[in-house]
Motif scaffolding. Structure first.
Motif, PDB file in Angstrom:
ATOM      1  N   ILE A 282      46.933  34.759  62.825  1.00 21.53           N
ATOM      2  CA  ILE A 282      47.064  33.828  63.719  1.00 21.53           C
ATOM      3  C   ILE A 282      48.282  33.656  65.081  1.00 21.53           C
ATOM      4  N   GLY A 283      47.596  33.959  65.939  1.00 19.14           N
ATOM      5  CA  GLY A 283      48.417  34.435  66.922  1.00 19.14           C
ATOM      6  C   GLY A 283      49.067  32.931  68.092  1.00 19.14           C
ATOM      7  N   SER A 284      48.163  31.940  67.897  1.00 17.09           N
ATOM      8  CA  SER A 284      49.395  30.267  68.486  1.00 17.09           C
ATOM      9  C   SER A 284      48.585  29.767  67.522  1.00 17.09           C
ATOM     10  N   VAL A 285      48.944  28.163  68.043  1.00 19.93           N
ATOM     11  CA  VAL A 285      49.004  27.263  66.862  1.00 19.93           C
ATOM     12  C   VAL A 285      47.138  26.579  66.788  1.00 19.93           C
TER      13      VAL A 285
ATOM     14  N   PRO B 191      59.813  36.218  85.231  1.00 17.93           N
ATOM     15  CA  PRO B 191      58.767  35.506  84.322  1.00 17.93           C
ATOM     16  C   PRO B 191      57.170  36.141  84.148  1.00 17.93           C
ATOM     17  N   ALA B 192      56.965  35.688  83.463  1.00 17.42           N
ATOM     18  CA  ALA B 192      55.794  36.338  81.915  1.00 17.42           C
ATOM     19  C   ALA B 192      54.707  35.216  83.610  1.00 17.42           C
ATOM     20  N   LEU B 193      53.583  35.533  82.706  1.00 12.97           N
ATOM     21  CA  LEU B 193      52.582  34.898  84.221  1.00 12.97           C
ATOM     22  C   LEU B 193      51.565  33.906  83.595  1.00 12.97           C
ATOM     23  N   GLU B 194      51.930  33.606  81.892  1.00 10.22           N
ATOM     24  CA  GLU B 194      51.961  32.405  80.879  1.00 10.22           C
ATOM     25  C   GLU B 194      52.984  30.994  81.646  1.00 10.22           C
ATOM     26  N   SER B 195      54.395  31.968  81.257  1.00 11.87           N
ATOM     27  CA  SER B 195      55.720  30.823  81.527  1.00 11.87           C
ATOM     28  C   SER B 195      55.872  30.403  82.677  1.00 11.87           C
ATOM     29  N   SER B 196      55.361  31.174  83.738  1.00 18.34           N
ATOM     30  CA  SER B 196      55.218  30.981  85.149  1.00 18.34           C
ATOM     31  C   SER B 196      54.361  29.741  85.835  1.00 18.34           C
TER      32      SER B 196
ATOM     33  N   GLY C  56      45.719  38.361  73.436  1.00 16.40           N
ATOM     34  CA  GLY C  56      45.342  37.988  75.425  1.00 16.40           C
ATOM     35  C   GLY C  56      46.409  38.634  76.143  1.00 16.40           C
ATOM     36  N   ALA C  57      47.210  38.424  75.901  1.00 23.67           N
ATOM     37  CA  ALA C  57      48.577  38.995  76.741  1.00 23.67           C
ATOM     38  C   ALA C  57      49.084  40.597  76.365  1.00 23.67           C
ATOM     39  N   GLY C  58      48.542  40.636  74.986  1.00 28.77           N
ATOM     40  CA  GLY C  58      48.944  41.781  74.293  1.00 28.77           C
ATOM     41  C   GLY C  58      50.977  41.402  74.234  1.00 28.77           C
TER      42      GLY C  58
ATOM     43  N   SER D   2      46.450  36.081  80.422  1.00 25.05           N
ATOM     44  CA  SER D   2      45.718  36.855  79.995  1.00 25.05           C
ATOM     45  C   SER D   2      45.801  35.546  78.792  1.00 25.05           C
ATOM     46  N   GLY D   3      47.106  35.586  78.439  1.00 29.30           N
ATOM     47  CA  GLY D   3      47.531  34.003  77.423  1.00 29.30           C
ATOM     48  C   GLY D   3      47.428  33.345  77.579  1.00 29.30           C
ATOM     49  N   LEU D   4      46.531  32.559  78.692  1.00 36.74           N
ATOM     50  CA  LEU D   4      46.428  30.979  78.330  1.00 36.74           C
ATOM     51  C   LEU D   4      44.651  31.080  78.947  1.00 36.74           C
ATOM     52  N   ASP D   5      44.522  32.323  78.696  1.00 38.50           N
ATOM     53  CA  ASP D   5      42.413  31.841  79.224  1.00 38.50           C
ATOM     54  C   ASP D   5      41.618  31.578  78.656  1.00 38.50           C
TER      55      ASP D   5
ATOM     56  N   GLY E  26      48.801  26.924  72.362  1.00 35.44           N
ATOM     57  CA  GLY E  26      50.041  26.388  72.550  1.00 35.44           C
ATOM     58  C   GLY E  26      51.326  26.158  71.795  1.00 35.44           C
ATOM     59  N   SER E  27      51.825  27.449  71.001  1.00 30.37           N
ATOM     60  CA  SER E  27      52.376  27.588  70.426  1.00 30.37           C
ATOM     61  C   SER E  27      53.741  27.590  70.438  1.00 30.37           C
ATOM     62  N   ASN E  28      54.341  28.265  71.856  1.00 31.54           N
ATOM     63  CA  ASN E  28      55.592  27.689  72.255  1.00 31.54           C
ATOM     64  C   ASN E  28      56.041  26.520  72.722  1.00 31.54           C
TER      65      ASN E  28
ATOM     66  N   LEU F  54      60.849  28.945  78.656  1.00 30.89           N
ATOM     67  CA  LEU F  54      60.650  30.209  79.254  1.00 30.89           C
ATOM     68  C   LEU F  54      59.613  31.316  78.144  1.00 30.89           C
ATOM     69  N   SER F  55      58.946  31.212  78.204  1.00 27.52           N
ATOM     70  CA  SER F  55      58.009  32.388  76.508  1.00 27.52           C
ATOM     71  C   SER F  55      57.923  33.393  76.956  1.00 27.52           C
ATOM     72  N   GLY F  56      58.444  33.713  78.229  1.00 21.27           N
ATOM     73  CA  GLY F  56      57.820  35.824  77.875  1.00 21.27           C
ATOM     74  C   GLY F  56      58.576  36.298  78.774  1.00 21.27           C
TER      75      GLY F  56
ATOM     76  N   ALA G  56      58.914  37.623  73.929  1.00 21.57           N
ATOM     77  CA  ALA G  56      58.409  36.422  73.878  1.00 21.57           C
ATOM     78  C   ALA G  56      58.646  35.822  73.286  1.00 21.57           C
ATOM     79  N   HIS G  57      58.506  34.286  72.426  1.00 22.60           N
ATOM     80  CA  HIS G  57      58.514  33.780  71.710  1.00 22.60           C
ATOM     81  C   HIS G  57      57.540  34.255  70.718  1.00 22.60           C
ATOM     82  N   LYS G  58      56.800  34.794  71.573  1.00 24.04           N
ATOM     83  CA  LYS G  58      55.367  35.188  69.086  1.00 24.04           C
ATOM     84  C   LYS G  58      56.195  35.675  68.318  1.00 24.04           C
ATOM     85  N   ILE G  59      57.174  36.581  68.440  1.00 25.57           N
ATOM     86  CA  ILE G  59      58.041  37.552  67.655  1.00 25.57           C
ATOM     87  C   ILE G  59      58.722  35.885  66.477  1.00 25.57           C
TER      88      ILE G  59
HETATM   89  C1  LIG Z   1      54.656  34.603  77.140  1.00 25.12           C
HETATM   90  C2  LIG Z   1      53.967  34.065  77.354  1.00 25.12           C
HETATM   91  N1  LIG Z   1      53.828  32.635  76.699  1.00 25.12           N
HETATM   92  C3  LIG Z   1      52.668  31.820  76.398  1.00 25.12           C
HETATM   93  C4  LIG Z   1      51.537  32.204  75.822  1.00 25.12           C
HETATM   94  C5  LIG Z   1      50.083  31.432  75.566  1.00 25.12           C
HETATM   95  O1  LIG Z   1      50.348  31.152  74.564  1.00 25.12           O
HETATM   96  P1  LIG Z   1      50.703  30.060  73.626  1.00 25.12           P
HETATM   97  O2  LIG Z   1      50.282  28.763  74.002  1.00 25.12           O
HETATM   98  O3  LIG Z   1      50.403  29.671  71.962  1.00 25.12           O
HETATM   99  O4  LIG Z   1      52.194  29.548  73.434  1.00 25.12           O
HETATM  100  C6  LIG Z   1      51.495  33.723  75.888  1.00 25.12           C
HETATM  101  C7  LIG Z   1      50.499  34.192  75.483  1.00 25.12           C
HETATM  102  O5  LIG Z   1      50.252  35.563  74.719  1.00 25.12           O
HETATM  103  C8  LIG Z   1      52.225  34.435  76.451  1.00 25.12           C
HETATM  104  O6  LIG Z   1      52.082  35.896  75.770  1.00 25.12           O
END
Ligand SMILES: Cc1ncc(COP(=O)(O)O)c(C=O)c1O
Length: 402
Positions: free
Chosen positions: A198-201, A357-362, A121-123, A312-315, A244-246, A385-387, A95-98
Protein backbone atom coordinates in the motif's frame (compact mmCIF):
# COMPACT_ATOMS: atom_id res chain seq x y z
CA UNK A 1 11.95 2.12 14.38
CA UNK A 2 10.02 2.08 17.62
CA UNK A 3 6.49 1.32 18.69
CA UNK A 4 4.55 4.56 19.19
CA UNK A 5 2.92 5.66 22.41
CA UNK A 6 1.01 8.87 23.03
CA UNK A 7 -0.24 9.83 26.50
CA UNK A 8 0.38 6.22 27.58
CA UNK A 9 -1.74 4.83 24.71
CA UNK A 10 -0.16 2.33 22.31
CA UNK A 11 -0.64 3.45 18.68
CA UNK A 12 -1.99 1.28 17.24
CA UNK A 13 -3.22 -1.24 19.82
CA UNK A 14 -2.70 -5.00 19.36
CA UNK A 15 -5.66 -5.14 16.94
CA UNK A 16 -4.46 -2.27 14.85
CA UNK A 17 -6.79 0.41 16.24
CA UNK A 18 -5.97 4.06 16.79
CA UNK A 19 -8.91 4.82 19.08
CA UNK A 20 -11.98 3.89 16.99
CA UNK A 21 -10.03 4.04 13.70
CA UNK A 22 -7.94 1.49 11.81
CA UNK A 23 -8.51 -2.22 12.37
CA UNK A 24 -9.12 -4.84 9.70
CA UNK A 25 -12.51 -4.59 7.96
CA UNK A 26 -11.81 -7.37 5.49
CA UNK A 27 -13.05 -10.88 4.55
CA UNK A 28 -11.87 -13.67 6.93
CA UNK A 29 -9.42 -15.27 4.45
CA UNK A 30 -7.67 -11.91 3.99
CA UNK A 31 -7.38 -11.48 7.74
CA UNK A 32 -4.98 -14.42 7.84
CA UNK A 33 -2.86 -12.85 5.08
CA UNK A 34 -2.76 -9.52 6.95
CA UNK A 35 -1.91 -11.22 10.24
CA UNK A 36 0.93 -13.10 8.50
CA UNK A 37 2.28 -9.78 7.21
CA UNK A 38 2.04 -8.31 10.71
CA UNK A 39 3.90 -11.24 12.25
CA UNK A 40 6.59 -11.14 9.55
CA UNK A 41 6.95 -7.36 9.97
CA UNK A 42 7.24 -7.62 13.78
CA UNK A 43 9.91 -10.32 13.32
CA UNK A 44 11.95 -8.53 10.71
CA UNK A 45 11.67 -5.18 12.47
CA UNK A 46 13.56 -6.55 15.46
CA UNK A 47 16.39 -8.07 13.41
CA UNK A 48 19.57 -5.97 13.55
CA UNK A 49 20.57 -7.17 10.06
CA UNK A 50 17.27 -5.87 8.60
CA UNK A 51 17.67 -2.51 10.32
CA UNK A 52 21.25 -2.29 9.08
CA UNK A 53 20.28 -3.16 5.50
CA UNK A 54 17.51 -0.55 5.54
CA UNK A 55 19.77 2.11 7.08
CA UNK A 56 22.46 1.44 4.48
CA UNK A 57 19.91 1.76 1.69
CA UNK A 58 18.57 4.98 3.21
CA UNK A 59 22.10 6.41 3.24
CA UNK A 60 23.72 5.03 0.09
CA UNK A 61 20.72 4.52 -2.19
CA UNK A 62 18.15 7.14 -1.18
CA UNK A 63 20.70 9.77 -0.14
CA UNK A 64 19.49 10.28 3.43
CA UNK A 65 19.51 12.34 5.51
CA UNK A 66 17.59 14.68 3.24
CA UNK A 67 18.69 18.27 3.94
CA UNK A 68 16.79 20.86 5.97
CA UNK A 69 17.00 24.04 3.91
CA UNK A 70 16.41 27.59 5.20
CA UNK A 71 14.30 29.41 2.59
CA UNK A 72 15.74 32.87 3.21
CA UNK A 73 14.23 34.69 0.26
CA UNK A 74 10.75 33.26 0.75
CA UNK A 75 10.89 34.01 4.50
CA UNK A 76 11.98 37.59 3.84
CA UNK A 77 9.39 38.08 1.12
CA UNK A 78 6.57 36.91 3.43
CA UNK A 79 8.03 39.04 6.22
CA UNK A 80 7.15 36.81 9.17
CA UNK A 81 8.23 33.37 10.36
CA UNK A 82 11.44 31.64 9.26
CA UNK A 83 10.61 28.88 6.79
CA UNK A 84 12.63 25.68 6.42
CA UNK A 85 12.05 22.93 3.88
CA UNK A 86 12.68 19.27 4.62
CA UNK A 87 13.97 18.22 1.21
CA UNK A 88 12.32 14.82 0.64
CA UNK A 89 12.17 15.96 -2.98
CA UNK A 90 15.92 15.28 -3.18
CA UNK A 91 15.52 11.59 -2.37
CA UNK A 92 16.26 9.03 -5.09
CA UNK A 93 13.03 8.79 -7.19
CA UNK A 94 12.00 12.28 -6.12
CA UNK A 95 9.71 11.86 -3.12
CA UNK A 96 9.26 10.42 0.37
CA UNK A 97 7.58 7.30 -1.04
CA UNK A 98 10.91 5.47 -1.45
CA UNK A 99 11.25 5.35 2.38
CA UNK A 100 8.39 2.89 2.82
CA UNK A 101 8.81 1.18 -0.57
CA UNK A 102 12.27 -0.09 0.38
CA UNK A 103 10.85 -1.42 3.65
CA UNK A 104 7.92 -3.07 1.88
CA UNK A 105 10.12 -4.62 -0.82
CA UNK A 106 12.55 -6.03 1.77
CA UNK A 107 9.59 -7.45 3.68
CA UNK A 108 8.21 -9.02 0.47
CA UNK A 109 11.57 -10.68 -0.14
CA UNK A 110 11.78 -11.92 3.46
CA UNK A 111 8.27 -13.42 3.14
CA UNK A 112 9.13 -15.11 -0.20
CA UNK A 113 6.36 -13.28 -2.10
CA UNK A 114 6.32 -13.74 -5.89
CA UNK A 115 4.68 -10.46 -6.88
CA UNK A 116 4.35 -6.99 -5.37
CA UNK A 117 1.14 -5.15 -6.31
CA UNK A 118 0.22 -1.53 -5.64
CA UNK A 119 -1.86 1.45 -6.71
CA UNK A 120 -0.47 4.83 -7.54
CA UNK A 121 -2.01 8.29 -7.93
CA UNK A 122 0.68 10.75 -8.91
CA UNK A 123 2.94 7.88 -9.92
CA UNK A 124 5.45 8.58 -7.13
CA UNK A 125 4.57 5.49 -5.13
CA UNK A 126 4.54 3.48 -8.37
CA UNK A 127 7.99 4.69 -9.41
CA UNK A 128 9.40 4.20 -5.91
CA UNK A 129 8.00 0.69 -5.66
CA UNK A 130 9.12 -0.28 -9.16
CA UNK A 131 12.57 0.98 -8.14
CA UNK A 132 12.64 -0.95 -4.87
CA UNK A 133 11.40 -4.12 -6.63
CA UNK A 134 14.09 -3.79 -9.31
CA UNK A 135 16.66 -3.45 -6.53
CA UNK A 136 15.38 -6.45 -4.59
CA UNK A 137 14.53 -8.53 -7.70
CA UNK A 138 10.76 -9.12 -7.37
CA UNK A 139 8.12 -8.64 -10.13
CA UNK A 140 6.02 -5.53 -9.61
CA UNK A 141 2.53 -4.61 -10.89
CA UNK A 142 1.17 -1.07 -10.59
CA UNK A 143 -2.48 -0.06 -11.04
CA UNK A 144 -3.07 3.54 -12.08
CA UNK A 145 -6.18 5.49 -13.10
CA UNK A 146 -6.34 6.45 -16.80
CA UNK A 147 -6.81 10.13 -15.86
CA UNK A 148 -3.62 10.06 -13.80
CA UNK A 149 -1.74 8.14 -16.52
CA UNK A 150 -2.40 11.01 -18.90
CA UNK A 151 -1.46 13.66 -16.31
CA UNK A 152 1.70 12.05 -14.93
CA UNK A 153 3.36 10.85 -18.14
CA UNK A 154 7.00 11.05 -16.94
CA UNK A 155 6.28 8.71 -14.03
CA UNK A 156 4.38 6.28 -16.28
CA UNK A 157 7.41 5.95 -18.56
CA UNK A 158 9.75 5.52 -15.60
CA UNK A 159 7.68 2.65 -14.16
CA UNK A 160 7.87 0.87 -17.51
CA UNK A 161 11.62 1.41 -17.82
CA UNK A 162 12.05 0.02 -14.31
CA UNK A 163 10.32 -3.18 -15.42
CA UNK A 164 6.94 -2.82 -13.69
CA UNK A 165 3.73 -4.03 -15.35
CA UNK A 166 1.37 -1.06 -15.58
CA UNK A 167 -2.38 -1.69 -15.40
CA UNK A 168 -4.53 1.20 -16.65
CA UNK A 169 -7.75 1.56 -14.64
CA UNK A 170 -10.69 3.05 -16.55
CA UNK A 171 -13.59 2.40 -14.15
CA UNK A 172 -15.27 5.07 -11.98
CA UNK A 173 -13.46 8.39 -12.06
CA UNK A 174 -10.30 6.57 -13.26
CA UNK A 175 -8.26 8.09 -10.41
CA UNK A 176 -6.68 6.98 -7.13
CA UNK A 177 -9.63 5.28 -5.39
CA UNK A 178 -10.38 3.22 -8.50
CA UNK A 179 -6.70 2.24 -8.74
CA UNK A 180 -6.81 1.01 -5.12
CA UNK A 181 -9.95 -1.05 -5.86
CA UNK A 182 -8.34 -2.56 -8.94
CA UNK A 183 -5.03 -3.38 -7.21
CA UNK A 184 -6.93 -4.94 -4.31
CA UNK A 185 -8.85 -7.22 -6.68
CA UNK A 186 -5.60 -8.44 -8.23
CA UNK A 187 -4.16 -9.05 -4.77
CA UNK A 188 -7.24 -11.07 -3.75
CA UNK A 189 -6.48 -13.57 -6.52
CA UNK A 190 -3.58 -14.97 -4.46
CA UNK A 191 -2.92 -13.28 -1.11
CA UNK A 192 -0.56 -16.14 -0.14
CA UNK A 193 1.88 -15.50 -2.99
CA UNK A 194 1.34 -11.78 -3.59
CA UNK A 195 1.75 -8.77 -1.35
CA UNK A 196 -0.16 -5.53 -1.73
CA UNK A 197 2.38 -2.82 -0.94
CA UNK A 198 0.00 0.00 0.00
CA UNK A 199 1.22 3.46 -0.95
CA UNK A 200 0.29 5.36 2.19
CA UNK A 201 -0.67 4.97 5.86
CA UNK A 202 -4.03 3.50 4.84
CA UNK A 203 -5.68 0.09 4.39
CA UNK A 204 -6.08 -2.72 6.91
CA UNK A 205 -3.74 -3.29 9.86
CA UNK A 206 -0.71 -3.59 9.78
CA UNK A 207 -0.21 -1.19 6.82
CA UNK A 208 -0.95 2.12 8.60
CA UNK A 209 1.56 1.14 11.32
CA UNK A 210 4.18 -0.33 9.01
CA UNK A 211 4.22 2.50 6.48
CA UNK A 212 4.33 5.02 9.34
CA UNK A 213 7.31 3.28 10.92
CA UNK A 214 9.25 3.35 7.64
CA UNK A 215 8.40 7.05 7.15
CA UNK A 216 9.23 8.06 10.75
CA UNK A 217 12.83 8.72 9.67
CA UNK A 218 11.65 12.09 8.27
CA UNK A 219 10.63 13.49 11.65
CA UNK A 220 13.60 11.95 13.43
CA UNK A 221 15.94 13.77 11.04
CA UNK A 222 13.98 17.05 11.33
CA UNK A 223 14.39 16.89 15.11
CA UNK A 224 18.18 16.61 14.87
CA UNK A 225 18.49 19.13 12.04
CA UNK A 226 16.34 21.69 13.89
CA UNK A 227 18.87 21.59 16.72
CA UNK A 228 21.66 22.30 14.24
CA UNK A 229 19.80 25.12 12.47
CA UNK A 230 18.07 26.95 15.34
CA UNK A 231 18.94 25.01 18.51
CA UNK A 232 15.39 24.19 19.53
CA UNK A 233 12.31 22.34 18.37
CA UNK A 234 10.38 23.82 15.43
CA UNK A 235 7.28 25.83 16.31
CA UNK A 236 5.38 24.27 13.44
CA UNK A 237 5.76 21.15 11.31
CA UNK A 238 3.56 21.30 8.21
CA UNK A 239 2.82 18.62 5.61
CA UNK A 240 0.25 17.86 2.92
CA UNK A 241 -2.19 15.01 3.57
CA UNK A 242 -3.50 12.60 0.95
CA UNK A 243 -3.50 9.19 2.66
CA UNK A 244 -1.10 10.80 5.10
CA UNK A 245 2.27 9.01 4.85
CA UNK A 246 4.59 12.01 4.47
CA UNK A 247 2.66 13.89 7.15
CA UNK A 248 2.76 11.08 9.70
CA UNK A 249 6.44 10.59 8.88
CA UNK A 250 7.13 14.24 9.62
CA UNK A 251 4.85 14.41 12.70
CA UNK A 252 5.69 11.14 14.48
CA UNK A 253 8.81 12.35 16.27
CA UNK A 254 6.93 15.39 17.63
CA UNK A 255 3.63 13.90 18.82
CA UNK A 256 4.65 14.07 22.47
CA UNK A 257 6.17 17.57 22.13
CA UNK A 258 3.06 19.64 22.81
CA UNK A 259 4.83 22.93 22.07
CA UNK A 260 5.27 21.87 18.41
CA UNK A 261 2.17 22.69 16.38
CA UNK A 262 1.44 20.08 13.73
CA UNK A 263 -0.52 21.11 10.64
CA UNK A 264 -1.83 18.74 7.97
CA UNK A 265 -2.93 20.43 4.74
CA UNK A 266 -5.72 18.85 2.73
CA UNK A 267 -6.85 19.63 -0.84
CA UNK A 268 -9.82 22.03 -0.94
CA UNK A 269 -9.81 21.59 -4.75
CA UNK A 270 -12.25 24.06 -6.31
CA UNK A 271 -13.46 25.11 -2.83
CA UNK A 272 -14.86 23.49 0.31
CA UNK A 273 -18.29 24.85 -0.65
CA UNK A 274 -18.25 22.84 -3.91
CA UNK A 275 -18.40 19.06 -4.40
CA UNK A 276 -14.94 19.15 -6.00
CA UNK A 277 -12.46 18.71 -3.18
CA UNK A 278 -10.82 15.89 -1.21
CA UNK A 279 -10.76 17.46 2.24
CA UNK A 280 -11.60 14.23 4.05
CA UNK A 281 -10.67 15.30 7.58
CA UNK A 282 -12.16 18.76 7.21
CA UNK A 283 -15.54 17.68 5.81
CA UNK A 284 -15.79 13.88 6.05
CA UNK A 285 -17.18 11.74 8.84
CA UNK A 286 -16.16 8.46 10.49
CA UNK A 287 -16.82 5.50 8.18
CA UNK A 288 -14.97 2.65 6.45
CA UNK A 289 -13.04 2.35 3.22
CA UNK A 290 -10.42 -0.06 1.86
CA UNK A 291 -10.40 -2.29 4.92
CA UNK A 292 -10.02 0.40 7.60
CA UNK A 293 -12.15 2.69 9.76
CA UNK A 294 -11.26 6.35 9.22
CA UNK A 295 -12.78 9.67 8.18
CA UNK A 296 -14.45 9.23 4.79
CA UNK A 297 -16.14 11.51 2.28
CA UNK A 298 -19.25 9.47 1.54
CA UNK A 299 -22.89 9.80 0.52
CA UNK A 300 -25.97 8.95 2.64
CA UNK A 301 -25.70 5.31 1.54
CA UNK A 302 -22.12 5.06 2.77
CA UNK A 303 -20.63 5.03 -0.75
CA UNK A 304 -17.36 7.01 -1.22
CA UNK A 305 -17.99 10.30 -3.02
CA UNK A 306 -16.08 11.24 -6.17
CA UNK A 307 -13.28 13.57 -5.07
CA UNK A 308 -11.09 16.12 -6.81
CA UNK A 309 -7.69 17.72 -6.37
CA UNK A 310 -5.28 19.25 -8.84
CA UNK A 311 -2.72 16.93 -7.18
CA UNK A 312 -3.29 13.32 -8.24
CA UNK A 313 -1.69 12.02 -5.05
CA UNK A 314 -4.21 13.80 -2.82
CA UNK A 315 -7.58 12.98 -4.38
CA UNK A 316 -8.61 10.17 -2.06
CA UNK A 317 -11.95 10.00 -0.17
CA UNK A 318 -10.39 8.28 2.87
CA UNK A 319 -7.39 9.09 5.06
CA UNK A 320 -5.03 7.27 7.40
CA UNK A 321 -6.61 6.06 10.66
CA UNK A 322 -3.88 7.64 12.78
CA UNK A 323 -4.68 11.04 11.28
CA UNK A 324 -8.37 10.44 12.03
CA UNK A 325 -7.43 9.78 15.65
CA UNK A 326 -5.03 12.74 15.87
CA UNK A 327 -7.78 15.01 14.57
CA UNK A 328 -10.27 13.78 17.19
CA UNK A 329 -7.84 14.25 20.09
CA UNK A 330 -6.87 17.67 18.72
CA UNK A 331 -3.13 16.94 18.45
CA UNK A 332 -2.95 17.90 14.76
CA UNK A 333 -4.84 20.73 13.05
CA UNK A 334 -6.10 19.81 9.60
CA UNK A 335 -6.56 22.75 7.27
CA UNK A 336 -6.98 23.07 3.52
CA UNK A 337 -5.87 25.06 0.48
CA UNK A 338 -7.48 25.29 -2.97
CA UNK A 339 -6.14 24.22 -6.36
CA UNK A 340 -5.50 27.86 -7.13
CA UNK A 341 -3.50 28.47 -3.95
CA UNK A 342 -1.56 25.28 -4.73
CA UNK A 343 -0.69 26.41 -8.27
CA UNK A 344 0.36 29.86 -7.01
CA UNK A 345 2.60 28.22 -4.39
CA UNK A 346 4.10 25.91 -7.04
CA UNK A 347 5.12 28.95 -9.09
CA UNK A 348 6.22 31.03 -6.10
CA UNK A 349 8.58 28.40 -4.72
CA UNK A 350 9.97 27.76 -8.19
CA UNK A 351 10.72 31.43 -8.78
CA UNK A 352 11.71 32.60 -5.30
CA UNK A 353 13.84 29.64 -4.19
CA UNK A 354 14.55 27.73 -7.43
CA UNK A 355 12.77 24.63 -6.14
CA UNK A 356 9.98 23.12 -8.26
CA UNK A 357 7.74 21.29 -5.76
CA UNK A 358 5.29 18.47 -6.47
CA UNK A 359 1.68 19.69 -6.67
CA UNK A 360 0.97 17.56 -3.58
CA UNK A 361 3.75 19.27 -1.58
CA UNK A 362 2.67 22.66 -2.96
CA UNK A 363 -0.40 22.38 -0.71
CA UNK A 364 1.82 22.56 2.39
CA UNK A 365 3.82 25.39 0.80
CA UNK A 366 0.57 27.27 0.06
CA UNK A 367 -0.54 27.06 3.69
CA UNK A 368 2.76 28.54 4.81
CA UNK A 369 2.58 31.31 2.21
CA UNK A 370 -0.90 32.15 3.51
CA UNK A 371 -0.02 32.07 7.23
CA UNK A 372 3.69 32.85 7.76
CA UNK A 373 3.44 36.61 7.18
CA UNK A 374 1.30 37.03 10.30
CA UNK A 375 3.87 35.27 12.52
CA UNK A 376 6.95 36.86 14.06
CA UNK A 377 10.56 36.25 13.08
CA UNK A 378 11.29 34.05 16.11
CA UNK A 379 8.85 31.45 14.78
CA UNK A 380 10.43 28.52 12.92
CA UNK A 381 8.26 26.56 10.50
CA UNK A 382 9.42 23.29 8.96
CA UNK A 383 7.53 22.31 5.81
CA UNK A 384 7.88 18.77 4.57
CA UNK A 385 8.59 19.12 0.87
CA UNK A 386 7.38 15.62 0.12
CA UNK A 387 8.36 15.51 -3.55
CA UNK A 388 9.69 17.29 -6.59
CA UNK A 389 7.56 18.74 -9.35
CA UNK A 390 9.25 17.31 -12.44
CA UNK A 391 6.24 15.03 -12.96
CA UNK A 392 3.91 18.07 -12.88
CA UNK A 393 5.94 20.48 -15.01
CA UNK A 394 4.24 19.74 -18.37
CA UNK A 395 0.77 19.80 -16.82
CA UNK A 396 1.36 23.13 -15.06
CA UNK A 397 3.00 24.69 -18.12
CA UNK A 398 -0.04 23.74 -20.23
CA UNK A 399 -2.51 24.94 -17.60
CA UNK A 400 -0.78 28.31 -17.20
CA UNK A 401 0.04 28.68 -20.91
CA UNK A 402 3.80 28.92 -20.25
C1 LIG B 1 5.06 14.01 -3.65
C2 LIG B 1 3.87 13.47 -2.94
N1 LIG B 1 3.51 14.02 -1.77
C3 LIG B 1 2.43 13.58 -1.09
C4 LIG B 1 1.64 12.57 -1.60
C5 LIG B 1 0.43 12.15 -0.84
O1 LIG B 1 0.58 10.94 -0.16
P1 LIG B 1 0.72 10.90 1.40
O2 LIG B 1 -0.40 11.70 1.98
O3 LIG B 1 0.60 9.44 1.71
O4 LIG B 1 2.05 11.45 1.77
C6 LIG B 1 1.98 11.96 -2.82
C7 LIG B 1 1.18 10.86 -3.36
O5 LIG B 1 1.32 10.43 -4.48
C8 LIG B 1 3.12 12.43 -3.51
O6 LIG B 1 3.49 11.90 -4.68
Amino acid sequence: MTQQQLNGVELPDQNGFFGQYGGQFIPPHLKKAMDDINIAYENIRKKPEFQQELQELFTDYVGRPSPLFYAKRLSEQLGGAKIYFKREDLNHTGAHKINHCLGEALLAKYMGKTKVIAETGAGQHGVALATACALVGIPCEIHMGQVDIEKEHPNVVKMKILGAKLVAVTRGTATLKDAVDSAFEEYLKDPEQYIYAIGSVVGPHPFPKMVRDFQAIIGQEIKQQAQMHFAKLPDYVVACVGGGSNAIGAFSAFLADDQVQLVGVEPAGKGLDTDQHAATLSLGKPGQIHGMACYVLEDELGQPLPVHSIASGLDYPGVGPQHSYLKDIGRVQYQSVTDKECLDAFMTLSRVEGIIPALESSHAVAWVIREAGAMDATTNIVVNLSGRGDKDADYVAKKLGL
